[in-house]
Design an enzyme around this catalytic site. Structure first.
Site, mmCIF file in Angstrom:
data_model
loop_
_atom_site.group_PDB
_atom_site.id
_atom_site.type_symbol
_atom_site.label_atom_id
_atom_site.label_comp_id
_atom_site.label_asym_id
_atom_site.label_seq_id
_atom_site.Cartn_x
_atom_site.Cartn_y
_atom_site.Cartn_z
ATOM 1 N N CYS A 79 0.866 -1.180 0.000
ATOM 2 C CA CYS A 79 0.000 0.000 0.000
ATOM 3 C C CYS A 79 0.902 1.227 0.000
ATOM 4 O O CYS A 79 2.106 1.121 0.176
ATOM 5 C CB CYS A 79 -0.906 0.005 1.227
ATOM 6 S SG CYS A 79 -2.278 1.173 1.046
ATOM 7 N N LYS A 126 -12.493 -4.694 1.546
ATOM 8 C CA LYS A 126 -12.013 -3.854 2.640
ATOM 9 C C LYS A 126 -12.944 -2.666 2.773
ATOM 10 O O LYS A 126 -13.082 -1.858 1.858
ATOM 11 C CB LYS A 126 -10.589 -3.400 2.326
ATOM 12 C CG LYS A 126 -9.992 -2.487 3.355
ATOM 13 C CD LYS A 126 -8.537 -2.253 3.041
ATOM 14 C CE LYS A 126 -7.930 -1.216 3.940
ATOM 15 N NZ LYS A 126 -6.548 -0.921 3.563
ATOM 16 N N ARG A 137 -3.860 3.506 12.242
ATOM 17 C CA ARG A 137 -3.345 4.724 11.598
ATOM 18 C C ARG A 137 -2.422 5.472 12.547
ATOM 19 O O ARG A 137 -1.485 6.134 12.118
ATOM 20 C CB ARG A 137 -4.508 5.592 11.110
ATOM 21 C CG ARG A 137 -5.216 4.896 9.951
ATOM 22 C CD ARG A 137 -6.387 5.667 9.399
ATOM 23 N NE ARG A 137 -7.106 4.850 8.419
ATOM 24 C CZ ARG A 137 -8.278 5.170 7.899
ATOM 25 N NH1 ARG A 137 -8.876 6.301 8.258
ATOM 26 N NH2 ARG A 137 -8.854 4.378 7.020
ATOM 27 N N ARG A 180 -11.206 7.758 3.064
ATOM 28 C CA ARG A 180 -10.922 6.711 2.082
ATOM 29 C C ARG A 180 -12.201 6.142 1.450
ATOM 30 O O ARG A 180 -12.206 5.065 0.878
ATOM 31 C CB ARG A 180 -10.158 5.569 2.753
ATOM 32 C CG ARG A 180 -8.870 5.967 3.441
ATOM 33 C CD ARG A 180 -7.873 4.828 3.426
ATOM 34 N NE ARG A 180 -6.870 4.879 4.469
ATOM 35 C CZ ARG A 180 -5.844 5.719 4.517
ATOM 36 N NH1 ARG A 180 -5.696 6.645 3.597
ATOM 37 N NH2 ARG A 180 -4.964 5.656 5.502
ATOM 38 N N GLU A 205 -16.479 -7.785 -5.678
ATOM 39 C CA GLU A 205 -15.053 -7.458 -5.504
ATOM 40 C C GLU A 205 -14.216 -8.740 -5.381
ATOM 41 O O GLU A 205 -13.146 -8.859 -5.974
ATOM 42 C CB GLU A 205 -14.846 -6.610 -4.235
ATOM 43 C CG GLU A 205 -15.408 -5.201 -4.319
ATOM 44 C CD GLU A 205 -14.410 -4.218 -4.928
ATOM 45 O OE1 GLU A 205 -13.340 -4.650 -5.398
ATOM 46 O OE2 GLU A 205 -14.712 -3.005 -4.941
ATOM 47 N N LYS A 232 -12.277 -7.660 5.549
ATOM 48 C CA LYS A 232 -11.760 -6.812 6.617
ATOM 49 C C LYS A 232 -12.693 -5.641 6.863
ATOM 50 O O LYS A 232 -13.161 -5.052 5.887
ATOM 51 C CB LYS A 232 -10.383 -6.318 6.165
ATOM 52 C CG LYS A 232 -9.703 -5.323 7.031
ATOM 53 C CD LYS A 232 -8.419 -4.948 6.373
ATOM 54 C CE LYS A 232 -7.868 -3.764 7.106
ATOM 55 N NZ LYS A 232 -6.750 -3.179 6.460
ATOM 56 N N SER A 264 -7.205 -3.389 14.076
ATOM 57 C CA SER A 264 -6.679 -2.716 15.259
ATOM 58 C C SER A 264 -7.775 -2.278 16.231
ATOM 59 O O SER A 264 -7.634 -2.451 17.447
ATOM 60 C CB SER A 264 -5.849 -1.505 14.821
ATOM 61 O OG SER A 264 -6.615 -0.633 14.007
ATOM 62 N N TYR A 324 -3.942 -9.401 15.924
ATOM 63 C CA TYR A 324 -2.886 -8.936 16.821
ATOM 64 C C TYR A 324 -2.765 -9.861 18.033
ATOM 65 O O TYR A 324 -1.830 -9.742 18.808
ATOM 66 C CB TYR A 324 -3.166 -7.480 17.244
ATOM 67 C CG TYR A 324 -3.179 -6.565 16.032
ATOM 68 C CD1 TYR A 324 -1.990 -6.099 15.487
ATOM 69 C CD2 TYR A 324 -4.379 -6.225 15.389
ATOM 70 C CE1 TYR A 324 -1.988 -5.302 14.344
ATOM 71 C CE2 TYR A 324 -4.393 -5.436 14.254
ATOM 72 C CZ TYR A 324 -3.189 -4.978 13.725
ATOM 73 O OH TYR A 324 -3.187 -4.209 12.587
#
Ligand code: PBG
Length: 324
Positions: free
Chosen positions: A117, A192, A202, A214, A230, A245, A271, A310
């Site tokens: 990215c 996404k 971020r 976005r 997609e 996601k 996150s 995570y």
């Protein structure tokens, strides 16, 4: 006569034997933030327990990942220098290229996935090139393809394009093949959403957009049929794995996509999901092991073959301890 489901007196061993969903360390992927520099191991305030490493300190966390037989690690690079076109993303000695080389040198058997990215590398924080105040899809494709090739040449086993540009998977596949990187897999962030749950990431990656949002390239949370479209397009363009996601708030999307494609599906527990769990457990309101495990099992139950989380290291260690 009462017809009983026979749940009342069975042993834990029988419950385990008959369980419909199972987790294993090999299905888990651990995201790692790598910052340019030396000797860095620093906390990420919005993601307690997660850290940024520099390429030289990275082996410490990778050793732990190796020991718990995790499926793979997903690298995010944070460069010292950002510019309009995100040129550090494909620099031969860029932070992510250094990290990939170090990881493959120290741990050749560890599966390394590179996030492809631009948002961490651009001065404006958008995932594509800006022309006239807007993200330009088509000119960005070549840049993303360059990033993918440079990661593959550094040794990445898998590249994971997350910019949500139309045609990025096809462009990357053809550039990889033309560069002799035929064996590199593409794990595409096909589905996404423009989600508020990316907030802590971020902060961790310094990748918040400096203007706008976005929503012109990430998906609208109200849509699910669009997710199928997609995902199918990405498979057609050459995706070997597709990602949905975020994770928990999108279980219906995960299940629908799983039923529509013939490649493995990954779920990314992002996150914000992690930070919510951490925050509530820090207050003593919920039990961390229990909720982290349940949240992950729910992703597997809804169709995830691979789970990016995570909590990957802790979950794997709990499994090896026999707790899970
Ligand atoms: C974009 C990217 C993002 C995440 C993964 N790749 C952020 C974004 O789209 O703003 C978010 C992951 C997370 O929140 O854990 N490079």
């Amino acid at each position: 006569m009462i017809i009983r489901p026979r749940r009342l007196r069975v042993t834990q061993a029988v419950r385990d034997m008959t369980a419909e969903t199972r987790l294993s360390p090999s299905m888990l992927v651990y995201p790692v933030f790598i910052r340019e520099g030396h000797g860095i191991i620093e906390d990420i305030p919005a993601m307690p327990g997660q850290k940024r490493y520099s390429p030289d300190t990275l082996p410490r966390i990778l050793e732990r990942a190796m020991k718990c037989h995790i499926g793979g690690v997903l690298f995010f690079g944070i460069p010292e220098h950002k510019d309009d076109s995100g040129s550090q993303a494909w620099a031969d000695d860029g932070v992510i290229q250094q990290a990939i080389r170090t990881a493959k040198r120290e741990f050749p058997d560890l599966t390394v996935i590179g996030d492809v990215c631009l948002c961490e590398y651009t001065s404006h924080g958008h995932c594509g090139l800006i022309r006239g105040g807007h993200v330009e899809n088509d000119p960005t494709l070549e840049v993303l393809a360059r990033v993918a090739v440079s990661q593959s040449e550094a040794g990445a086993d898998i590249v994971a394009p997350s910019a949500m540009m139309d045609g990025q998977t096809g462009a990357i596949r053809s550039w990889l093949d033309a560069s002799g990187c035929n064996d590199t897999l593409i794990m595409s962030y096909a589905v996404k959403y423009a989600s508020a749950f990316y907030g802590p990431f971020r902060e961790a990656a310094g990748s918040a957009p400096s203007f706008g949002d976005r929503k012109t390239y990430q998906m609208d949370p109200r849509n699910v049929r669009e997710a199928v479209k997609e995902a199918l397009l990405d498979v057609q363009e050459g995706a070997d794995i597709v990602i949905v996601k975020p994770g928990l708030p999108y279980l219906d999307v995960l299940k629908t996509v799983k039923g529509s494609v013939n490649v493995p599906v990954a779920s990314y527990s992002v996150s914000g999901e992690y930070s919510m769990m951490k925050a509530t457990c820090a207050n003593g309101w919920l039990n961390e092991r229990n909720i982290a495990t349940e949240a992950t099992i729910c992703l597997a139950r809804s169709g995830a073959d691979i789970i990016i989380t995570y909590y990957a290291l802790e979950l794997s260690e709990w499994m090896l301890e026999g707790w899970l």
